[in-house]
Scaffold this motif. Structure first.
Motif, PDB file in Angstrom:
ATOM      1  N   LEU A 180      47.951  72.954 -25.388  1.00 35.93           N
ATOM      2  CA  LEU A 180      47.122  74.107 -25.726  1.00 35.93           C
ATOM      3  C   LEU A 180      47.880  75.033 -26.685  1.00 35.93           C
ATOM      4  CD1 LEU A 180      44.544  75.787 -25.289  1.00 35.93           C
ATOM      5  CD2 LEU A 180      45.685  76.860 -23.327  1.00 35.93           C
ATOM      6  N   GLY A 181      49.142  75.337 -26.344  1.00 34.78           N
ATOM      7  CA  GLY A 181      49.941  76.197 -27.209  1.00 34.78           C
ATOM      8  C   GLY A 181      50.273  75.538 -28.534  1.00 34.78           C
ATOM      9  N   TYR A 182      50.714  74.270 -28.481  1.00 29.33           N
ATOM     10  CA  TYR A 182      51.151  73.528 -29.668  1.00 29.33           C
ATOM     11  C   TYR A 182      50.019  73.370 -30.682  1.00 29.33           C
ATOM     12  CZ  TYR A 182      52.681  69.322 -32.254  1.00 29.33           C
ATOM     13  OH  TYR A 182      53.007  68.410 -33.223  1.00 29.33           O
ATOM     14  N   GLU A 183      48.864  72.910 -30.218  1.00 29.55           N
ATOM     15  CA  GLU A 183      47.754  72.679 -31.144  1.00 29.55           C
ATOM     16  C   GLU A 183      47.129  73.992 -31.621  1.00 29.55           C
ATOM     17  OE1 GLU A 183      47.043  70.009 -32.551  1.00 29.55           O
ATOM     18  OE2 GLU A 183      47.935  68.426 -31.331  1.00 29.55           O
ATOM     19  N   THR A 184      47.163  75.022 -30.778  1.00 29.30           N
ATOM     20  CA  THR A 184      46.681  76.343 -31.218  1.00 29.30           C
ATOM     21  C   THR A 184      47.572  76.895 -32.316  1.00 29.30           C
ATOM     22  OG1 THR A 184      45.721  76.841 -29.041  1.00 29.30           O
ATOM     23  CG2 THR A 184      46.195  78.713 -30.486  1.00 29.30           C
ATOM     24  N   ILE A 185      48.892  76.794 -32.114  1.00 23.98           N
ATOM     25  CA  ILE A 185      49.844  77.302 -33.106  1.00 23.98           C
ATOM     26  C   ILE A 185      49.721  76.528 -34.418  1.00 23.98           C
ATOM     27  CG2 ILE A 185      52.317  77.413 -33.649  1.00 23.98           C
ATOM     28  CD1 ILE A 185      52.689  78.120 -30.628  1.00 23.98           C
ATOM     29  N   LYS A 186      49.500  75.228 -34.335  1.00 22.99           N
ATOM     30  CA  LYS A 186      49.307  74.440 -35.562  1.00 22.99           C
ATOM     31  C   LYS A 186      48.065  74.920 -36.318  1.00 22.99           C
ATOM     32  CE  LYS A 186      50.142  69.940 -35.521  1.00 22.99           C
ATOM     33  NZ  LYS A 186      50.133  68.518 -35.098  1.00 22.99           N
ATOM     34  N   ARG A 187      47.015  75.256 -35.588  1.00 23.39           N
ATOM     35  CA  ARG A 187      45.791  75.746 -36.233  1.00 23.39           C
ATOM     36  C   ARG A 187      46.018  77.116 -36.883  1.00 23.39           C
ATOM     37  NH1 ARG A 187      44.140  72.022 -32.681  1.00 23.39           N
ATOM     38  NH2 ARG A 187      42.035  71.125 -32.845  1.00 23.39           N
ATOM     39  N   VAL A 188      46.771  77.972 -36.186  1.00 26.00           N
ATOM     40  CA  VAL A 188      47.067  79.300 -36.733  1.00 26.00           C
ATOM     41  C   VAL A 188      47.974  79.191 -37.961  1.00 26.00           C
ATOM     42  CG1 VAL A 188      48.242  81.496 -36.250  1.00 26.00           C
ATOM     43  CG2 VAL A 188      46.754  80.457 -34.513  1.00 26.00           C
ATOM     44  N   SER A 189      48.870  78.194 -37.959  1.00 24.55           N
ATOM     45  CA  SER A 189      49.877  78.054 -39.009  1.00 24.55           C
ATOM     46  C   SER A 189      49.420  77.199 -40.189  1.00 24.55           C
ATOM     47  CB  SER A 189      51.155  77.433 -38.426  1.00 24.55           C
ATOM     48  OG  SER A 189      51.636  78.171 -37.327  1.00 24.55           O
ATOM     49  N   VAL A 190      48.252  76.575 -40.092  1.00 26.50           N
ATOM     50  CA  VAL A 190      47.815  75.653 -41.145  1.00 26.50           C
ATOM     51  C   VAL A 190      47.626  76.395 -42.471  1.00 26.50           C
ATOM     52  CG1 VAL A 190      45.306  75.879 -40.818  1.00 26.50           C
ATOM     53  CG2 VAL A 190      46.278  73.679 -41.523  1.00 26.50           C
ATOM     54  N   LEU A 204      40.069  71.035 -29.581  1.00 29.42           N
ATOM     55  CA  LEU A 204      41.198  71.534 -28.799  1.00 29.42           C
ATOM     56  C   LEU A 204      41.050  71.144 -27.329  1.00 29.42           C
ATOM     57  CD1 LEU A 204      43.827  73.157 -28.914  1.00 29.42           C
ATOM     58  CD2 LEU A 204      42.483  75.237 -28.530  1.00 29.42           C
ATOM     59  N   LEU A 205      39.837  71.186 -26.807  1.00 29.79           N
ATOM     60  CA  LEU A 205      39.589  70.776 -25.428  1.00 29.79           C
ATOM     61  C   LEU A 205      39.914  69.295 -25.234  1.00 29.79           C
ATOM     62  CD1 LEU A 205      38.486  71.348 -22.571  1.00 29.79           C
ATOM     63  CD2 LEU A 205      36.192  70.806 -23.464  1.00 29.79           C
ATOM     64  N   ILE A 206      39.494  68.470 -26.184  1.00 30.79           N
ATOM     65  CA  ILE A 206      39.788  67.032 -26.116  1.00 30.79           C
ATOM     66  C   ILE A 206      41.299  66.797 -26.137  1.00 30.79           C
ATOM     67  CG2 ILE A 206      39.583  64.835 -27.362  1.00 30.79           C
ATOM     68  CD1 ILE A 206      36.807  65.814 -28.313  1.00 30.79           C
ATOM     69  N   GLN A 207      42.010  67.531 -26.974  1.00 32.14           N
ATOM     70  CA  GLN A 207      43.457  67.353 -27.087  1.00 32.14           C
ATOM     71  C   GLN A 207      44.186  67.784 -25.820  1.00 32.14           C
ATOM     72  OE1 GLN A 207      43.716  69.559 -30.793  1.00 32.14           O
ATOM     73  NE2 GLN A 207      44.220  67.702 -31.935  1.00 32.14           N
ATOM     74  N   THR A 208      43.756  68.879 -25.200  1.00 30.44           N
ATOM     75  CA  THR A 208      44.400  69.302 -23.953  1.00 30.44           C
ATOM     76  C   THR A 208      44.133  68.303 -22.831  1.00 30.44           C
ATOM     77  OG1 THR A 208      42.491  70.728 -23.472  1.00 30.44           O
ATOM     78  CG2 THR A 208      44.407  71.776 -24.481  1.00 30.44           C
ATOM     79  N   LEU A 209      42.934  67.724 -22.816  1.00 29.28           N
ATOM     80  CA  LEU A 209      42.622  66.688 -21.830  1.00 29.28           C
ATOM     81  C   LEU A 209      43.485  65.452 -22.065  1.00 29.28           C
ATOM     82  CD1 LEU A 209      40.917  65.617 -19.491  1.00 29.28           C
ATOM     83  CD2 LEU A 209      39.144  64.972 -21.150  1.00 29.28           C
ATOM     84  N   ALA A 210      43.658  65.075 -23.332  1.00 28.07           N
ATOM     85  CA  ALA A 210      44.500  63.924 -23.676  1.00 28.07           C
ATOM     86  C   ALA A 210      45.952  64.171 -23.268  1.00 28.07           C
ATOM     87  CB  ALA A 210      44.420  63.645 -25.174  1.00 28.07           C
ATOM     88  N   GLY A 211      46.437  65.386 -23.481  1.00 30.79           N
ATOM     89  CA  GLY A 211      47.799  65.728 -23.089  1.00 30.79           C
ATOM     90  C   GLY A 211      47.999  65.648 -21.588  1.00 30.79           C
ATOM     91  N   THR A 212      47.005  66.130 -20.830  1.00 33.02           N
ATOM     92  CA  THR A 212      47.087  66.087 -19.368  1.00 33.02           C
ATOM     93  C   THR A 212      47.105  64.647 -18.860  1.00 33.02           C
ATOM     94  OG1 THR A 212      45.864  68.185 -19.250  1.00 33.02           O
ATOM     95  CG2 THR A 212      46.011  66.881 -17.235  1.00 33.02           C
ATOM     96  N   LEU A 213      46.231  63.811 -19.391  1.00 31.95           N
ATOM     97  CA  LEU A 213      46.197  62.394 -19.004  1.00 31.95           C
ATOM     98  C   LEU A 213      47.507  61.692 -19.377  1.00 31.95           C
ATOM     99  CD1 LEU A 213      42.540  61.482 -20.062  1.00 31.95           C
ATOM    100  CD2 LEU A 213      43.418  61.680 -17.726  1.00 31.95           C
ATOM    101  N   GLY A 214      48.027  62.029 -20.547  1.00 33.74           N
ATOM    102  CA  GLY A 214      49.309  61.456 -20.974  1.00 33.74           C
ATOM    103  C   GLY A 214      50.440  61.859 -20.051  1.00 33.74           C
ATOM    104  N   GLY A 215      50.415  63.117 -19.603  1.00 29.87           N
ATOM    105  CA  GLY A 215      51.436  63.595 -18.676  1.00 29.87           C
ATOM    106  C   GLY A 215      51.381  62.880 -17.341  1.00 29.87           C
TER     107      GLY A 215
END
Length: 326
Positions: free
Chosen positions: A306-316, A234-245
């Motif tokens: 952070l919200g999107y990937e967290t929700i996907k984990r909760v909803s899996v 999740l940390l890697i994904q939030t970092l990737a999202g920030t760099l993408g932004g």
């Protein structure tokens, strides 16, 4: 049926975790309501940055504000906390379009996954289609909210940009102001007035969305290669999202300025906006409002992922839970 590329496997005694939770791995009855709640929370927290960015983009040269901090100080001083949330209740309708946006994004990605297309290209194409659907729904609300953002206080120290001369007398309710604004736009332009800047919005947001998702998956893939496996996914994904932004914002900033000016200043074409911008700013047009937009984009990208990937984990679905790493 889920493609084998997305199925969890075991190599020896070592478990391989799923890096991207796909659309058909989730319980949608959990995903949609949690997604709307997350979107509303992020918009509520970051709306002042959106308002400041819009005012910086629409002003000519530095007539009202010299920068992001100056804008924040003056808005807070003259208009109070409520001034930082002008147009928010209209803008918050965008959480509905967000459901269509994310459904389109995930749906297109899922369809393209059956064609053995690279994940980054799938994300880019799906992001573009998602933005096309989202903007078609949201532009009328965007037009209203941006006009409301620009309406300053009445008084000696007025700091305002109010081309439709909406009555903003002290004590007048937000509903009354919004109703007058709606009537004024319809009287002057008819229904098409609510889609003013639609093509500019598509020109700004479709590439923005496509690039953002494409860069998100690009940075995510590259970071997974170089960051140790014990680091939180999740940390890697939030970092990737920030760099993408960050990357997407720098590339698309001039298009976002054109969109904002078309919708607020009522200029007739993108060509005229570009001409006026060049006359006023020259090469500074590429950095106008960029500081506020970079801060907004970085914060928004981090929060959304952070919200999107967290929700996907909760909803899996249950059968995939043991293969999901936080």
């Amino acid at each position: 049926m889920i493609k084998m590329d997305f199925m969890p496997v075991k190599v020896g005694e070592r478990k391989e975790f799923i890096k991207t939770i796909e659309w058909d791995m989730m319980d949608k009855t959990k995903f949609f309501p949690l997604s709307m709640l997350s979107s509303f929370s992020v918009r509520c927290a970051l709306y002042p940055l959106t308002l400041i960015k819009t005012r910086l983009q629409v002003q000519k040269r530095n007539d009202m504000y010299t920068g992001m901090l100056d804008a924040y100080g003056k808005i807070y001083r003259y208009e109070g906390v409520s001034g930082l949330y002008k147009g928010f209740w209209i803008s918050s309708v965008q959480i509905v379009s967000g459901v269509f946006y994310i459904s389109t994004y995930e749906g297109v990605r899922h369809l393209l996954s059956k064609k053995d297309i690279d994940s980054r290209l799938r994300a880019l194409v799906a992001g573009g289609f998602a933005s096309l659907v989202g903007q078609t729904i949201v532009v009328p609300f965007d037009v209203l909210s941006q006009h409301l953002m620009m309406i300053g206080p009445v008084g000696k120290d007025t700091i305002a940009f109010n081309p439709l001369q909406i009555n903003n007398s002290p004590g007048r309710s937000k509903v009354a102001i919004t109703a007058e604004l709606t009537r004024r736009i319809f009287k002057m332009d008819g229904f098409r007035g609510f889609y003013r800047g639609y093509w500019a919005s598509l020109a700004a947001y479709v590439p923005n969305s496509a690039l953002w998702w494409g860069f998100y998956h690009f940075y995510q893939d590259e970071l997974f290669k170089i960051i140790p496996s014990y680091v939180s996914h999740l940390l890697i994904q939030t970092l990737a999202g920030t760099l993408g932004g960050f990357t997407t914002t720098i590339i698309t900033n001039p298009l976002d300025i054109v969109r904002a000016r078309l919708q607020v200043q009522r200029i007739e074409s993108m060509r005229l906006v570009f001409r006026d911008l060049w006359r006023e700013e020259r090469f500074l047009m590429f950095t106008k409002g960029l500081s506020a937009r970079l801060v907004q984009s970085a914060t928004f990208s981090f929060s959304i992922i952070l919200g999107y990937e967290t929700i996907k984990r909760v909803s899996v679905n249950e059968e995939y839970r043991e293969y999901i790493r936080w």
